[in-house]
Design an enzyme around this catalytic site. Structure first.
Site, PDB file in Angstrom:
ATOM      1  N   HIS A 129       1.070  -1.320   0.160  1.00 24.73           N
ATOM      2  CA  HIS A 129       0.147  -0.186  -0.248  1.00 24.73           C
ATOM      3  C   HIS A 129       0.633   1.419  -0.344  1.00 24.73           C
ATOM      4  CE1 HIS A 129       0.517  -0.150   4.108  1.00 24.73           C
ATOM      5  NE2 HIS A 129       0.524   0.842   3.579  1.00 24.73           N
ATOM      6  N   ASP A 136       0.335  -7.573   1.206  1.00 24.70           N
ATOM      7  CA  ASP A 136       0.677  -6.468   1.597  1.00 24.70           C
ATOM      8  C   ASP A 136       2.230  -6.020   1.366  1.00 24.70           C
ATOM      9  OD1 ASP A 136       0.271  -3.620   1.867  1.00 24.70           O
ATOM     10  OD2 ASP A 136       0.308  -3.332   3.665  1.00 24.70           O
ATOM     11  N   SER A 171       4.385   2.776   8.064  1.00 23.69           N
ATOM     12  CA  SER A 171       4.489   1.221   7.216  1.00 23.69           C
ATOM     13  C   SER A 171       5.908   0.541   5.845  1.00 23.69           C
ATOM     14  CB  SER A 171       3.073   1.536   6.228  1.00 23.69           C
ATOM     15  OG  SER A 171       2.659   1.391   6.732  1.00 23.69           O
TER      16      SER A 171
END
Length: 471
Positions: A100, A130, A212
Site C-alpha cells: 500500500h 501487503d 508502514s
C-alpha cells in the site's frame, strides 16, 4: 564520585543495547517518497488500502490530498505526496516495503540515512500480503542490508523496536514488546479480512502513519516483522507481517515479480466456532471444519472425498489450528502439488489427497453477476438479497423471506456455507419478509457478536451463525 549501583549499571547496559540496535539497523532502513499526478485520484495509495478504514478519522488526513480548485488546474507533474518506510534486503539494492505504500506510484524516490537518494522501480507486488519489492536504479555496491531473524522463534514479551518515518519524521525509533503472535482476526471479515491468508505479530511499540513498510526488530537487531498497520489512536496496538513470511514472499517477488498462491476451494471455519461439530470429535480442541466444497475448486477431486463437518487437523504433517493457519499453509504450496490432509470424520481418521491449483486472481462470484435493475435488492455480509414475492414464497414453501441471489466467494457468508438460492426466513430470530424488515435487520446486525441466519434449502430448514473468526 558516588558509586554506581548495580541496578543503574544494569539500566545503562540496557540503554546501550537499544542505542546499538538503532546504530546497526538504521543505515539499512530507507524512507520512501511516492509521487502521483493530481488528477489520478483524491487519495494516496495508502488511503485506498483496504485496511485504511481501521485508522481513526483524525489519522487519515495525511493520506488525503487537498483537492480545492484542482478541477480548474491543468494536469501537473507527479508530486511526491506519499511516504512510507522500507528496508534494504540485499546488496543489489532491493527494498522490501508494503504494497500500500507504493501502489499506483508514478515515481518512487528512496532516501538512505547517509543522505543519498535514488530513483526506484517496482520489482514485484503482492496485495494479499501487503508486501512489495522495489529495485534501486543505479544501486551502489556499498549498501548496508538488514538481517532477518526467525519470526517463528519470537516469544511474547520480548523487546520489539520499530524504525521508520512516521509523520515524515525520518528515522524515528520507538520500542515496546511483542504483545502477541498468530493474530488472525486483525481485519474484520466485512472489511476484507476473509481474504487474508496470514497471521500477524502484535506489538505495543508506538507505530504511526509513515512507519508502514519499516522493520520491527528484536534486541539483536534482527528483523522479526514488516510493520503493516495499526488499530486506533494511541492504542498501543500495531501489527507486523512475520519476517519468515515476508522473506519468503519477498524472494518470490524478486525472482518472479509476483507471488502465486494455491488453493483447494473449501469454505471453512474454526472448530472452536462449531459447537455441533465439537460434539462429533470429542478430544479435539482445534482444527478447521469443512463447511462446503466449492463446485469450481480442486477439492472436488479429493480422494477420498471431503464432506461437510470434516475436521482438518494437519496439512502435510503440519498441524493447523484455525482457518488463517490453513490458508497460509495451503497458499504457499506450488500449484499442481499433492497436498495431504489429515482429517477427522467423527471417530474415523482419514488421509485425504488433494491436488492444489493456482488460486484465481479474483475468485468469481457465485450466482448471477448482473441483478435486474427492476428488482429491489439488498447487500449484506457478501450476500445480495431479494425479498420473495408471494408466488415465490409459495413455491419455496415458506411464509415469506429473502433469497440469496448472489454471493461473494471470499465473504463471511460464503465461508460459513451460505449458498445462492438459500431462502433466509429470519435474521437474529426476527422475520425478514419485507424490505423494511431487511433494512432493520442489517442495521442491527453485529458481526462481532454473531448474526444468526435461519433459512431453507431444498425444502429443509437450517441455520448458520456468521461472525468474525476468533484469534
Amino acid at each position: 564520585d558516588r558509586p554506581i549501583s548495580p541496578a543503574r549499571e544494569l539500566a545503562r547496559q540496557l540503554d546501550q543495547a537499544f542505542v546499538e540496535v538503532a546504530d546497526e539497523v538504521s543505515p539499512a532502513v530507507v524512507v520512501i517518497d511516492v509521487a502521483q499526478r493530481d488528477e489520478d485520484t483524491e487519495e494516496t495509495p495508502a488511503a485506498r488500502h483496504p485496511w485504511f478504514d481501521l485508522l481513526p478519522e483524525e489519522w487519515r488526513g495525511p493520506f488525503r490530498r487537498d483537492r480545492a480548485e484542482s478541477d480548474d488546474k491543468p494536469p501537473g507533474p507527479p508530486e511526491f505526496n506519499g511516504q512510507g518506510s522500507g528496508m534494504i534486503i540485499d546488496p543489489e539494492g532491493r527494498i522490501l516495503t508494503n504494497h500500500h505504500v507504493v501502489e499506483d506510484a508514478e515515481r518512487i524516490r528512496v532516501r538512505l540515512k547517509d543522505g543519498r537518494s535514488f530513483e526506484a522501480e517496482v520489482r514485484g507486488l503482492d496485495a494479499t500480503s501487503d508486501l512489495a519489492v522495489l529495485q534501486l536504479k543505479g544501486a551502489p555496491k556499498d549498501l548496508p542490508v538488514v538481517r532477518f531473524g526467525d519470526s517463528d522463534a519470537v516469544r511474547i514479551g520480548q523487546f520489539a523496536i520499530a524504525i521508520g518515518a512516521p509523520f515524515r519524521l525520518d528515522y524515528t525509533i520507538t520500542y515496546g514488546h511483542v504483545s502477541a503472535k498468530g493474530r488472525t482476526s486483525v481485519v474484520p471479515s466485512m472489511l476484507g479480512g476473509g481474504m487474508m491468508e496470514q497471521d500477524f505479530l502484535q506489538t505495543d511499540a508506538n507505530i504511526n502513519p509513515g512507519n508502514s513498510g519499516g522493520p520491527l526488530v528484536n534486541i539483536d537487531g534482527e528483523v522479526i516483522g514488516v510493520i503493516s498497520m495499526i488499530r486506533g489512536l494511541n492504542s498501543g496496538i500495531g501489527f507486523a507481517i512475520p519476517a519468515n513470511l515476508a522473506r519468503e514472499i519477498g524472494a518470490r517477488l524478486v525472482a518472479d515479480g509476483k507471488f502465486v498462491r494455491s488453493w483447494l476451494g473449501l469454505s471453512i471455519s474454526s472448530l472452536r466456532d462449531e459447537e455441533e461439530v465439537q460434539a462429533l470429535v470429542p478430544g479435539l480442541a482445534d482444527g478447521v471444519v469443512v463447511i462446503d466444497v466449492r463446485p469450481d475448486g480442486p477439492a472436488r477431486e479429493a480422494r477420498p472425498a471431503l464432506e461437510a463437518r470434516d475436521v482438518i487437523i494437519a496439512v502435510d504433517g503440519k498441524t493447523v489450528t484455525n482457518p488463517a493457519d490453513f490458508k497460509s499453509q495451503v497458499s504457499r504450496k506450488p500449484p499442481g502439488s499433492v497436498v495431504l490432509l489429515k482429517v477427522q470424520r467423527q471417530a474415523e481418521s482419514l488421509q485425504v489427497e488433494v491436488v492444489a491449483a493456482e488460486k484465481p486472481a479474483r475468485i468469481p462470484l457465485i450466482g448471477r453477476t448482473r441483478p435486474s435493475p427492476a428488482e429491489r435488492e439488498s447487500y449484506f455480509l457478501g450476500m445480495t438479497l431479494k425479498v420473495l414475492s408471494s408466488a415465490e414464497a409459495k413455491k419455496a414453501q415458506v411464509a415469506g423471506g429473502i433469497v440469496v441471489t448472489q454471493l461473494e466467494a471470499d465473504s463471511v457468508a460464503a465461508a460459513r456455507g451460505v449458498l445462492v438460492g438459500d431462502v433466509i426466513t429470519e435474521i437474529n430470530h426476527r422475520p425478514v419478509t419485507s424490505n423494511r424488515q431487511v433494512s432493520e435487520a442489517i442495521q442491527n446486525a453485529n458481526l462481532a457478536r454473531g448474526v444468526v441466519l435461519n433459512f431453507t434449502r431444498d425444502g429443509k430448514s437450517d441455520y448458520r451463525i456468521l461472525k468474525d473468526a476468533e484469534e
